[in-house]
Write a protein that holds these residues in place. Structure first.
Motif, PDB file in Angstrom:
ATOM      1  N   PHE B  35       0.847  -1.195   0.000  1.00 59.99           N
ATOM      2  CA  PHE B  35       0.000   0.000   0.000  1.00 59.99           C
ATOM      3  C   PHE B  35       0.883   1.246   0.000  1.00 59.99           C
ATOM      4  O   PHE B  35       1.878   1.304   0.719  1.00 59.99           O
ATOM      5  N   ASP B  51      -5.255   2.607   5.736  1.00 63.34           N
ATOM      6  CA  ASP B  51      -4.475   1.677   6.547  1.00 63.34           C
ATOM      7  C   ASP B  51      -5.387   0.759   7.362  1.00 63.34           C
ATOM      8  O   ASP B  51      -5.088  -0.406   7.562  1.00 63.34           O
ATOM      9  N   ARG B  54      -6.370  -1.850   5.106  1.00 68.66           N
ATOM     10  CA  ARG B  54      -5.293  -2.841   4.980  1.00 68.66           C
ATOM     11  C   ARG B  54      -5.341  -3.819   6.147  1.00 68.66           C
ATOM     12  O   ARG B  54      -5.293  -5.040   5.949  1.00 68.66           O
ATOM     13  N   THR B  67       1.037  -7.972   4.306  1.00 69.54           N
ATOM     14  CA  THR B  67       0.876  -6.603   3.805  1.00 69.54           C
ATOM     15  C   THR B  67       2.022  -5.722   4.266  1.00 69.54           C
ATOM     16  O   THR B  67       2.652  -5.985   5.287  1.00 69.54           O
ATOM     17  N   TYR B  69       3.377  -1.277   3.837  1.00 69.33           N
ATOM     18  CA  TYR B  69       2.988   0.026   3.316  1.00 69.33           C
ATOM     19  C   TYR B  69       4.163   0.987   3.329  1.00 69.33           C
ATOM     20  O   TYR B  69       5.133   0.780   4.058  1.00 69.33           O
ATOM     21  N   TYR B 263     -10.582  -4.128  -0.191  1.00 71.11           N
ATOM     22  CA  TYR B 263      -9.218  -4.669  -0.185  1.00 71.11           C
ATOM     23  C   TYR B 263      -9.240  -6.180  -0.003  1.00 71.11           C
ATOM     24  O   TYR B 263      -8.474  -6.917  -0.628  1.00 71.11           O
TER      25      TYR B 263
END
Lengths: 308, 361, 372
Positions: B35, B51, B54, B67, B69, B263
């Motif tokens: 991300f 976030d 996510r 994941t 970011y 997502y």
């Protein structure tokens, strides 16, 4: 209605100007001693997060403000140690301090995003706050607004009416001369740097505790830089720093009002006004070259190493 | 312990040194999702909502996904490098969550044809680039209705960021909804030229209230306008995230960006091997736009009406841009019985009747 | 921090700068940063060696990484070179960010105006426009300082905000691509208005070569030319410079125009290079970061080159630790601050000897320092 609105605009101006004034007045003292600290933005951010943290941990608003001053001063101490004892370049060290403070405050503030604290309370001055127009404009504010005016007055008194102020200004004129006379140049400059940091911290805490009671990364949004510019604008005189902060705040508020009324001027142009106004007024002020030179600390930014 | 760290070092080194382009399944069978945020991951606003999306996807998919970011990525030359680095580090799908990442996303996507990309709020697609956005204007129709009911001065104020279609849609949607229940309402707009500047946002809200506004809406990310409304005992509406805790009484409700479902679905599609580039523009029905916590102080009938508007939009009974709609000068945008198309909405560059002032351009 | 009356350590000026320290000081700083960084990362729960590897080595462990280092360092070095001339002469231009923005804006406008044409002259024209625009923006503080005695720190800083708002206004308005659905961005620059890349598969353009050339030219100017001599004297001893007949206003003009021109050049290089269009955000603060780069490089062109590379690497590293380790950006900020502090602090060793209390001549001045 007209009176109410005018009073409200003045009050909003003063509030918007207070964090700028606090930070600027601190930097003014620092610069008067001959030290240029460009880390105001970083010190404000660290002050803002420290104040917010202590307040929300139960330390109360007063505790928060004290913590903010201490945190700002601690940042300034780091700057002072590097520039005064290790003679690092002041401009670069100040910029690095802002980078460091931005990161540090973001790190320290991670747990506080999404929370709030009670807004710093308003204190209505008895009787005076009842006066139409003037009352709401000037006499119905939080303690720090009054405090910022008192601090400005105190700094003016200190700088121009006391021996200590004279010595401090001497540091800014020529460290070597001051040293030759026997003054502890580095100690006094260090104290001036600490004061600048404490005031920047207080200005930051004004944002996080009074103006918008919250913590968010980078919440100063460039106010530290404006405060720096205001010191120059003020030609290093305390009352002019206040005038500058109020002009800057006033133009900012006025342009928002103009927009709210639906006047069709692009908001970007209106947003330029505070910056443009500051330049124009400074040009007018500084046309008298000799007076500016009298006020500007001659030794500003120059390193000093005591020699025997 | 030290062995695992060592192997991680070597693993990272190998991945970077080889510029390992993700080619689907990883050794551990996990799909990696990256991300890219334009602000801090905990900005209390736009990026934080991404976030949270996510984290929701991570929770839903558990061991199947990993994941990561990168936050506060400037929308300039840096974006391309960060997206590319993310792709090179082995990500299978990358969500670039701000408009300014559009061209960088397209460029990197060309170099990494096997990686899937999802760009938020943009309009360029490719074989491996899908786009997604939320119909925030649906939420604006709900809060517009509420504001029309709640205002006593018939003046609503709007703290706005930048004059882009998404923001203008919101102003218009709220104004139309407010005037539908209260034809005397006018909408005053102040642009602060920032997505995030608490001090300036607060000052803008104050300026509006000083001019007689008694309900504040915002399309900027900090809770400062809401707090400013609360300070005067006026109503405000949160933005991006639920700002209830900042002003429990004053936040009538708010618009919450909710990306978690989306997502989860898109990453699941990568896991299943069914991912295709798509153009998703979802609102209440897609669970991409939610309403924030309602204030306990809110009159029951206003809340009931708000929930009804939400439901009607969700079920398609109502469209926020239902004709007849008139521009400020009285000219008709669309006649009764018709609704604006998505294309017409995407390029919206005018104010509807009831908004004061002109769009800056 | 307790403040002792007798300093524990004090500095003693060296008779001449220590050759060894010129090179050793940055190395000492790097070692200290590695130690300090390790402590910081360990405190934050990250394995220090992995973090340091990701910070300093991973980003440049392949060709593409090296090329990105060049892309990131180019504007920093270019701007810092220009600023260093002014800083040497005590001219405080801190508005390079604004000059960059204006250079990008006007250079970009030329590019857009000629977007449909082809020809060798297009790129030079837009580059000249960018440089001239940057110079014009810097001419405002130069004019105001020389004519009205107005402090250039304030004027150049305030003009930065105005430049950014102007760019914002225009990309939301007249420069907006009609096909961009109302989003604030111009048309994409056509191939003839873009700087060609000089390495396939990377974003390195001729801007990097030009920057290296400018580093070389600046070196010659500063070290060998009479102008360079004037600049240095004006900075070190303004009174002496006046006696010698160097005209202060001319130096103010020259250094500000040089700084503004190079910042404007960096701006057009960004939009005609990696960005490829006009948009609201062009620089992530290059104009301010370049100030640090200038001083880290001791205002010397070669030093600036190295400092620019190091600072650029720290940004790339900050991205790498986020992607590979999930380290928050805030930690990177603290680490970068630490790196800069150590670098600046160690520079003291070049010109000074550190004396501990009680050693050597330290005791002699100890008594005098006791006054403090």
């Amino acid at each position: 209605m007209f009176l109410d609105t005018t009073g409200a605009i003045i009050a909003a101006t003063i509030i918007a100007a207070t964090p700028l004034l606090l930070a600027a007045i601190g930097e003014l003292v620092t610069e008067k001693s001959g030290v240029l600290n460009l880390g105001v933005e970083g010190m404000m951010l660290v002050g803002a997060v420290a104040g917010f943290a202590v307040d929300s941990a139960g330390g109360g608003a007063f505790g928060g403000l004290i913590a903010a001053m201490l945190a700002g001063a601690a940042m300034a101490a780091l700057f002072g140690f590097l520039t005064l004892f290790l003679l690092t370049n002041q401009v670069a060290t100040g910029l690095a301090l802002t980078m460091f403070g931005t990161g540090l405050s973001a790190l320290a503030g991670q747990g506080f995003v999404g929370t709030t604290v009670p807004r710093l309370g308003k204190i209505d001055i008895p009787l005076l706050s009842q006066i139409p127009l003037l009352g709401p404009a000037f006499f119905s504010h939080d303690a720090l607004v009054y405090g910022s005016v008192l601090i400005t007055a105190a700094v003016w008194y200190f700088l121009y009416r006391t021996r200590g102020g004279l010595i401090l200004r001497a540091m800014g004129e020529s460290a070597d001369v001051a040293h030759a006379i026997g003054y502890p140049v580095i100690g006094i400059r260090f104290a001036a740097v600490l004061f600048g940091g404490a005031m920047a911290g207080l200005g930051g805490a004004y944002l996080s505790l009074a103006y918008t009671p919250l913590w968010a990364e980078n919440m100063t949004a460039g106010r530290g830089w404006v405060a720096l510019a205001l010191v120059v604008f003020a030609t290093w005189r305390p009352w002019r720093a206040m005038l500058g902060a109020y002009i800057f705040g006033g133009v900012t508020i006025a342009q928002l009002h103009v927009q709210g009324m639906g006047v069709s001027i692009p908001p970007q142009l209106l947003s330029m006004l505070p910056y443009a106004a500051t330049i124009v007024v400074l040009v007018i002020i500084s046309r008298d070259a000799t007076r500016v030179k009298l006020n500007a600390p001659a030794a500003l930014g120059k390193p000093f190493l005591p020699t025997a | 312990m030290s062995k695992s760290i060592l192997s991680r070092v070597l693993g990272t080194a190998a991945a970077v040194a080889l510029g390992l382009a993700a080619a689907g399944a990883h050794a551990d069978g996990k799909v990696k999702a990256g991300f890219i945020y334009v602000g801090p991951h905990n900005d209390g606003g736009y990026s934080q909502q991404h976030d949270m999306g996510r984290l929701e996807a991570q929770k839903n998919l558990g061991d199947k996904v990993e994941t990561s970011y990168v936050e506060s990525v400037p929308e300039g030359a840096d974006a391309e490098r960060v997206i590319r680095q993310m792709a090179a580090s082995g990500a299978n799908i990358i969500f670039t969550t701000s408009f300014g990442f559009m061209d960088a996303t397209i460029k990197v996507a060309k170099q990494f044809p096997k990686v899937k990309f999802e760009h938020a709020t943009g309009y360029k697609t490719a074989d491996n680039v899908g786009i997604y956005n939320a119909r925030f204007y649906e939420g604006r129709a709900v809060i517009g209705t509420m504001a029309g009911r709640l205002t006593k001065t018939n003046k609503i104020g709007y703290v706005a960021s930048f004059p882009i279609p998404e923001v203008i849609q919101g102003i218009n949607s709220a104004t139309l909804a407010a005037r539908a229940v209260n034809p005397n309402v006018t909408m005053s707009v102040v642009w602060v030229n920032s997505w995030y500047d608490p001090g300036k946002e607060a000052a803008a809200a104050q300026a509006l209230m000083d001019q007689g506004v008694d309900v504040i809406m915002q399309h900027t990310d900090s809770p400062a306008p809401l707090q400013a409304a609360a300070q005067r005992g006026f109503w405000g509406f949160g933005q991006s995230g639920d700002m209830h805790q900042y002003a429990p009484d004053a936040q009538a409700t708010g618009i919450v960006d909710h990306w978690g479902d989306y997502y989860t679905q898109r990453i699941q599609a990568v896991i299943d091997g069914t991912w295709k580039p798509d153009n998703t523009w979802g609102g209440f029905a897609a669970n991409m736009v939610n309403l924030a916590t309602f204030s306990d102080k809110l009159p029951a009938d206003v809340k009931a009406e708000a929930l009804k508007v939400e439901d009607d939009i969700k079920t398609g009974k109502r469209h926020p841009f239902q004709g007849p709609i008139k521009k400020q000068d009285g000219s008709e945008v669309i006649p009764a019985g018709k609704t604006l198309s998505d294309d017409e909405l995407s390029g919206m560059n005018y104010y509807v009747e009831g908004v004061i002032g002109t769009i800056p351009n | 921090m307790s403040h002792k009356k007798v300093p524990l350590l004090r500095l003693e000026p060296r008779a001449e700068t220590a050759r060894v320290m010129v090179y050793a000081a940055p190395l000492i700083a790097v070692v200290l940063t590695l130690i300090g960084g390790s402590v910081l990362f360990a405190l934050m729960g990250f394995a220090p060696h992995v973090a340091l590897y990701n910070f300093f080595i991973a980003p440049i462990s392949d060709t593409y990484g090296l090329s990105e280092l060049a892309v990131k360092a180019t504007p920093l070095v270019l701007i810092a070179i220009g600023l260093s001339l002014g800083f040497r002469a005590n001219v405080w231009n801190i508005g390079a960010e604004g000059q960059l923005t204006i250079g990008a804006l006007f250079g970009g406008m030329v590019a857009l105006a000629l977007n449909d044409l082809t020809g060798w002259y297009i790129l030079p024209l837009e580059i000249i426009a960018g440089v001239l625009a940057g110079m014009a923006w810097a001419a405002i503080p130069a004019f105001l300082r020389t004519r009205f005695n107005t402090n250039e720190i304030l004027v150049s800083l305030m003009l930065t905000y105005i430049a950014q708002l102007l760019l914002n206004l225009l990309v939301h308005g007249v420069l907006r691509d009609p096909a961009a659905l109302g989003f604030p961005q111009s048309k994409a620059f056509s191939d003839s208005t873009l700087l060609p890349t000089i390495l396939d598969g990377t974003r390195v353009t001729s801007s990097t070569i030009i920057t290296l050339l400018i580093v070389g030219i600046a070196w010659v100017v500063v070290a060998k030319s009479f102008v360079g001599f004037q600049i240095r004297v004006a900075g070190l001893a303004p009174a002496a410079a006046r006696y010698a007949g160097f005209r202060q206003p001319r130096l103010v003009w020259m250094t500000l125009l040089a700084g503004g021109g190079l910042a404007g050049l960096a701006g057009i290089f960004e939009v005609a290079g990696p960005i490829g269009q006009l948009q609201p955000t062009i620089s992530p603060g290059y104009g301010f970061t370049a100030i640090i780069v200038a001083f880290l490089g001791r205002l010397h062109p070669l030093g600036i080159l190295l400092a620019g590379l190091l600072v650029a690497l720290s940004y790339l590293g900050g991205e790498a630790v986020q992607i590979n380790m999930g380290m928050p950006l805030a930690v990177t900020g603290v680490f970068q601050g630490m790196l800069l502090f150590f670098l600046l602090a160690c520079d003291v060793l070049v010109s000074y000897r550190i004396r501990w209390r009680g050693t050597g001549q330290g005791a002699v001045t100890g008594a005098r320092a006791a006054k403090g």
